[in-house]
Design a protein around this motif. Sequence first.
Motif, PDB file in Angstrom:
ATOM      1  N   ALA A 137      37.576  21.894  32.990  1.00 35.97           N
ATOM      2  CA  ALA A 137      38.823  22.818  32.663  1.00 35.97           C
ATOM      3  C   ALA A 137      38.588  24.031  33.619  1.00 35.97           C
ATOM      4  O   ALA A 137      37.443  24.452  33.969  1.00 35.97           O
ATOM      5  CB  ALA A 137      38.828  23.354  31.344  1.00 35.97           C
ATOM      6  N   THR A 138      39.882  24.762  33.829  1.00 33.38           N
ATOM      7  CA  THR A 138      39.842  25.773  34.565  1.00 33.38           C
ATOM      8  C   THR A 138      40.736  26.893  33.871  1.00 33.38           C
ATOM      9  O   THR A 138      41.656  26.468  33.595  1.00 33.38           O
ATOM     10  CB  THR A 138      40.659  25.436  35.979  1.00 33.38           C
ATOM     11  N   LEU A 139      39.918  28.071  34.035  1.00 32.29           N
ATOM     12  CA  LEU A 139      40.863  29.236  33.390  1.00 32.29           C
ATOM     13  C   LEU A 139      41.925  29.513  34.146  1.00 32.29           C
ATOM     14  O   LEU A 139      42.104  29.807  35.179  1.00 32.29           O
ATOM     15  CB  LEU A 139      39.966  30.570  33.128  1.00 32.29           C
ATOM     16  N   GLU A 140      43.026  29.514  33.381  1.00 34.77           N
ATOM     17  CA  GLU A 140      44.606  29.607  34.073  1.00 34.77           C
ATOM     18  C   GLU A 140      45.064  31.163  33.962  1.00 34.77           C
ATOM     19  O   GLU A 140      45.550  31.455  34.872  1.00 34.77           O
ATOM     20  CB  GLU A 140      45.568  28.628  33.518  1.00 34.77           C
ATOM     21  N   HIS A 141      44.817  31.574  32.782  1.00 38.19           N
ATOM     22  CA  HIS A 141      45.095  33.096  32.537  1.00 38.19           C
ATOM     23  C   HIS A 141      44.545  33.665  31.480  1.00 38.19           C
ATOM     24  O   HIS A 141      44.106  32.962  30.562  1.00 38.19           O
ATOM     25  CB  HIS A 141      46.748  33.512  32.528  1.00 38.19           C
ATOM     26  N   THR A 142      44.443  34.805  31.298  1.00 35.44           N
ATOM     27  CA  THR A 142      44.352  35.672  29.937  1.00 35.44           C
ATOM     28  C   THR A 142      45.330  36.783  29.841  1.00 35.44           C
ATOM     29  O   THR A 142      46.228  37.072  30.811  1.00 35.44           O
ATOM     30  CB  THR A 142      42.774  36.086  29.968  1.00 35.44           C
ATOM     31  N   ASN A 143      45.645  37.193  28.600  1.00 37.42           N
ATOM     32  CA  ASN A 143      46.700  38.178  28.316  1.00 37.42           C
ATOM     33  C   ASN A 143      46.128  39.375  27.415  1.00 37.42           C
ATOM     34  O   ASN A 143      45.297  38.913  26.515  1.00 37.42           O
ATOM     35  CB  ASN A 143      47.576  37.509  27.294  1.00 37.42           C
ATOM     36  N   HIS A 179      52.940  39.296  34.798  1.00 38.70           N
ATOM     37  CA  HIS A 179      51.909  38.221  35.392  1.00 38.70           C
ATOM     38  C   HIS A 179      51.710  38.688  36.569  1.00 38.70           C
ATOM     39  O   HIS A 179      52.476  38.554  37.567  1.00 38.70           O
ATOM     40  CB  HIS A 179      52.297  36.789  35.254  1.00 38.70           C
ATOM     41  N   HIS A 191      47.344  30.241  41.081  1.00 41.41           N
ATOM     42  CA  HIS A 191      46.724  29.395  40.397  1.00 41.41           C
ATOM     43  C   HIS A 191      46.193  30.129  39.044  1.00 41.41           C
ATOM     44  O   HIS A 191      46.128  29.437  38.090  1.00 41.41           O
ATOM     45  CB  HIS A 191      45.563  28.715  40.872  1.00 41.41           C
ATOM     46  N   THR A 192      45.832  31.372  39.149  1.00 37.20           N
ATOM     47  CA  THR A 192      45.374  32.172  37.995  1.00 37.20           C
ATOM     48  C   THR A 192      45.736  33.371  38.179  1.00 37.20           C
ATOM     49  O   THR A 192      46.363  34.129  39.022  1.00 37.20           O
ATOM     50  CB  THR A 192      43.862  32.290  38.152  1.00 37.20           C
ATOM     51  N   LEU A 199      46.445  37.541  35.444  1.00 36.92           N
ATOM     52  CA  LEU A 199      46.408  38.183  34.141  1.00 36.92           C
ATOM     53  C   LEU A 199      47.686  38.426  33.486  1.00 36.92           C
ATOM     54  O   LEU A 199      48.726  38.829  34.386  1.00 36.92           O
ATOM     55  CB  LEU A 199      45.738  39.404  34.327  1.00 36.92           C
ATOM     56  N   VAL A 201      36.494  42.210  32.543  1.00 38.68           N
ATOM     57  CA  VAL A 201      36.964  40.991  33.187  1.00 38.68           C
ATOM     58  C   VAL A 201      36.198  41.040  34.652  1.00 38.68           C
ATOM     59  O   VAL A 201      36.238  41.921  35.267  1.00 38.68           O
ATOM     60  CB  VAL A 201      38.463  41.416  33.584  1.00 38.68           C
TER      61      VAL A 201
END
Length: 125
Positions: free
Chosen positions: A2-8, A43, A48-49, A51, A76
């Motif tokens: 899996a790849t981290l796509e975003h964080t909020n 955003h 691809h990624t 915040l 972060v």
Amino acid sequence: MATLEHTNFTVRDPQATAAWMKDVFDWKVRWEGPAIAGGYTVHVGSQHTYLALYAPNNPKITGESSYDIVGGLNHVGVLVEDIDAMEAKVRKAGFEPHNHADYEPGKRFYFDDDDGIEFEVIQYD
């Protein structure tokens, strides 16, 4: 894998936070607009990624250390190719780098933004 796509996470002013991230990290705004509970989100990141920077109608500042709160955002990590050039950009944006270290497998420093969010900047050897 899996790849981290975003964080909020919550900030006072997502547009202002996105502006310094664009200048410092060379990121782009991917989307912005109204969000949950009358808030506003920007955003910012790469293709691809990213915040997700969220501001509620009435943000509240706790003053507590995230390291003492289960589920808290501690920092972060941002990977860069030229840590010295990045440190100059961080300083130019008005932030003070601290906790510099060389470690296996690279170098790092930290800085806190205007919302008290800690960023770790890393360069691998």
